[in-house]
Design an enzyme around this catalytic site. Structure first.
Site, short mmCIF file in Angstrom:
data_model
loop_
_atom_site.label_atom_id
_atom_site.label_comp_id
_atom_site.label_asym_id
_atom_site.label_seq_id
_atom_site.Cartn_x
_atom_site.Cartn_y
_atom_site.Cartn_z
N ARG A 179 45.84 -17.42 11.43
CA ARG A 179 47.08 -17.29 12.20
C ARG A 179 46.80 -17.86 13.58
O ARG A 179 45.91 -17.40 14.29
CB ARG A 179 47.51 -15.83 12.27
CG ARG A 179 48.83 -15.57 13.02
CD ARG A 179 49.26 -14.12 12.82
NE ARG A 179 50.45 -13.76 13.57
CZ ARG A 179 50.45 -13.11 14.73
NH1 ARG A 179 49.29 -12.74 15.28
NH2 ARG A 179 51.58 -12.81 15.34
N ASN A 227 55.71 -13.57 18.10
CA ASN A 227 54.72 -12.50 18.11
C ASN A 227 55.27 -11.27 18.82
O ASN A 227 55.82 -11.36 19.92
CB ASN A 227 53.46 -12.97 18.84
CG ASN A 227 52.38 -11.90 18.86
OD1 ASN A 227 51.80 -11.57 17.84
ND2 ASN A 227 52.14 -11.33 20.04
N HIS A 263 51.56 -4.79 12.89
CA HIS A 263 50.31 -4.91 13.63
C HIS A 263 49.74 -3.50 13.80
O HIS A 263 50.44 -2.60 14.27
CB HIS A 263 50.54 -5.56 14.99
CG HIS A 263 50.94 -7.01 14.89
ND1 HIS A 263 51.10 -7.81 16.01
CD2 HIS A 263 51.18 -7.79 13.82
CE1 HIS A 263 51.43 -9.03 15.62
NE2 HIS A 263 51.50 -9.04 14.30
#
Length: 451
Positions: free
Chosen positions: A78, A154, A221
């Site tokens: 990533r 993100n 996450h």
């Protein structure tokens, strides 16, 4: 993420305070795509991401990292990009990143880091701005659908008003599709990616439904919010109950009491067939999150060992994508909602080569369904196979993977693809398809002939 520890502390302080059984139907995709809860390559091979994050936008000269990450055993990287919050990564730079991923046989997840912590961090970009960045890169992204996924933004919302995530994300997905992007899309959770207020857990279906191509995967996450095994398994269990596709797009490790229970993250991901991408290869402000120090593979850290080694680590579980020549793992494997019909073998051929086939419905929704047929060779190796069946209730096949499928009236004929026709004695392969139905979706009995 360079600011991850500060953000996570803020998240922990703040944190003090319709169920779907089957995923949305998948559609024919150009490259990497979602079927049910899993990612598949264009040829129908299931692909599970196992890899790490690389902070490219801050270290554009560290191009050797791609080869080093591959050599460590990863199948995915990533890559951190910026459209302007930091030094912008140009189209030519991004094209070079894709080339390095391909040269090193890594699936490449490209993410725009500009959106990190929007609403809480005044420097953060909106998801709409992130989409504009992707649009500016379209010339180098189009045609790479077999090799890349696009992580639109993100950690796109911080801890301030995380409920805005749903509308902003659905709008971003629609704008990507309206601008012609065919890629697998990845969506990060709010709360700095950790979803501790469970906004993504409550609104994931709306986000998935926003994608007309049904080619979106959600990403969690896991940092200090997930410091106990029970918290990790509870979140993953709830996701599984909803039938939504999920990836663990970032996670750290338990370097101190109260930090993430990384070994549970890894073991549960492997147990559930989920992809995971550890943060990060190198270059963190706090090097405790570096897997190698100063991008030097001779300076491996404890974190490197925890994520790459062990029975559930990257070395043991990563499988190279077949687009690069890796070994095929499977075709769509959503548990059947109807029992499979027992294998039915065709009459023996003059060569003595035989095969059998079983048909299963692996997902069903109003007007549509997903099916899977398993083909098994008889007592001798075969070099090709053909499966036929006849529908009794007007069902039709819309598209298929891992086989060439044609229809003539109610009769369907499937012939092996170029890569799965040869089977050893008793060996098997599978192909899948999407179909339509009304009223009744009975299971036909397939027949198989071998050559």
């Amino acid at each position: 993420m360079r600011r991850v520890l500060v953000a996570l502390c803020a998240a922990l302080l703040a944190a003090a305070g319709a169920v779907i059984a089957l995923g949305s139907p998948a559609y024919a995709a150009t490259g990497l795509h979602v079927v049910g809860t899993d990612i598949y390559e264009a040829n129908g091979n299931k692909f599970v991401m196992r890899g790490v994050n690389h902070a490219h936008t801050w270290y554009t000269s560290q191009t050797s990292s791609f080869a080093n990450i591959k050599a460590a055993g990863a199948n995915t990287v990533r890559v951190v990009l910026s459209g302007g919050r930091w030094t912008a990564n140009s189209a030519s730079d991004v094209a070079n990143v894709i080339s390095m991923c391909k040269a090193n046989k890594l699936i490449c997840v490209l993410e725009d880091h500009d959106t990190t912590g929007y609403g809480e961090d005044s420097a953060a970009y909106t998801l709409d701005q992130a989409v504009n960045y992707w649009i500016s890169l379209k010339s180098v992204l189009a045609g790479q659908e077999d090799y890349i996924a696009i992580n639109i933004g993100n950690e796109p919302i911080g801890n301030t008003n995380p409920s805005q995530w749903t509308a902003a994300t659905t709008a971003a997905i629609k704008k990507m599709r309206d601008n012609g992007f065919q890629h697998l899309l990845m969506i990060d959770a709010p709360n700095w990616g950790q979803d501790w207020q469970q906004v993504m857990l409550a609104n994931g279906q709306a986000v998935l439904d926003a994608d007309a191509q049904h080619n979106t995967i959600l990403s969690i996450h896991m940092y200090a919010v997930y410091n106990q095994a029970s918290t990790i398994t509870s979140y993953l269990d709830t996701f599984k109950s909803k039938g939504w596709p999920l990836l663990i797009g970032e996670f750290g490790w338990q370097f101190a009491a109260g930090e993430v229970d990384d070994q549970t993250v890894i073991s549960e991901a492997v147990k559930r067939g989920l992809g995971y991408l550890g943060w990060s290869w190198s270059g963190n402000t706090d090097p405790v999150l570096d897997m190698v120090l100063s991008f030097d593979v001779n300076q491996k850290t404890t974190w490197y060992g925890r994520v790459f080694d062990g029975p559930n680590g990257i070395k043991a579980t990563a499988r190279e994508a077949t687009v690069f020549g890796g070994t095929s793992t499977s075709s769509p494997s959503v548990p059947p909602s109807s029992p499979s019909v027992p294998p039915s073998s065709s009459p023996s051929q003059p060569t003595g080569k035989t095969c059998s086939a079983t048909y299963a419905i692996t997902g069903q929704w109003p007007g549509g369904f997903q099916g899977e047929v398993k083909v098994t060779a008889g007592g001798s190796a075969i070099s090709g196979w053909t499966v036929t069946w006849t529908y009794a209730n007007g069902q039709t096949v819309a598209n298929a993977w891992s086989a060439t499928v044609t229809s003539s009236g109610a009769t369907v004929t499937a012939k092996n693809a170029g890569y799965n026709g040869s089977l050893a004695a008793k060996g098997s392969t599978s192909f899948g398809f999407l179909g339509s139905w009304t009223g009744t979706n009975s299971i036909p009995t397939p027949s198989c002939t071998a050559s």
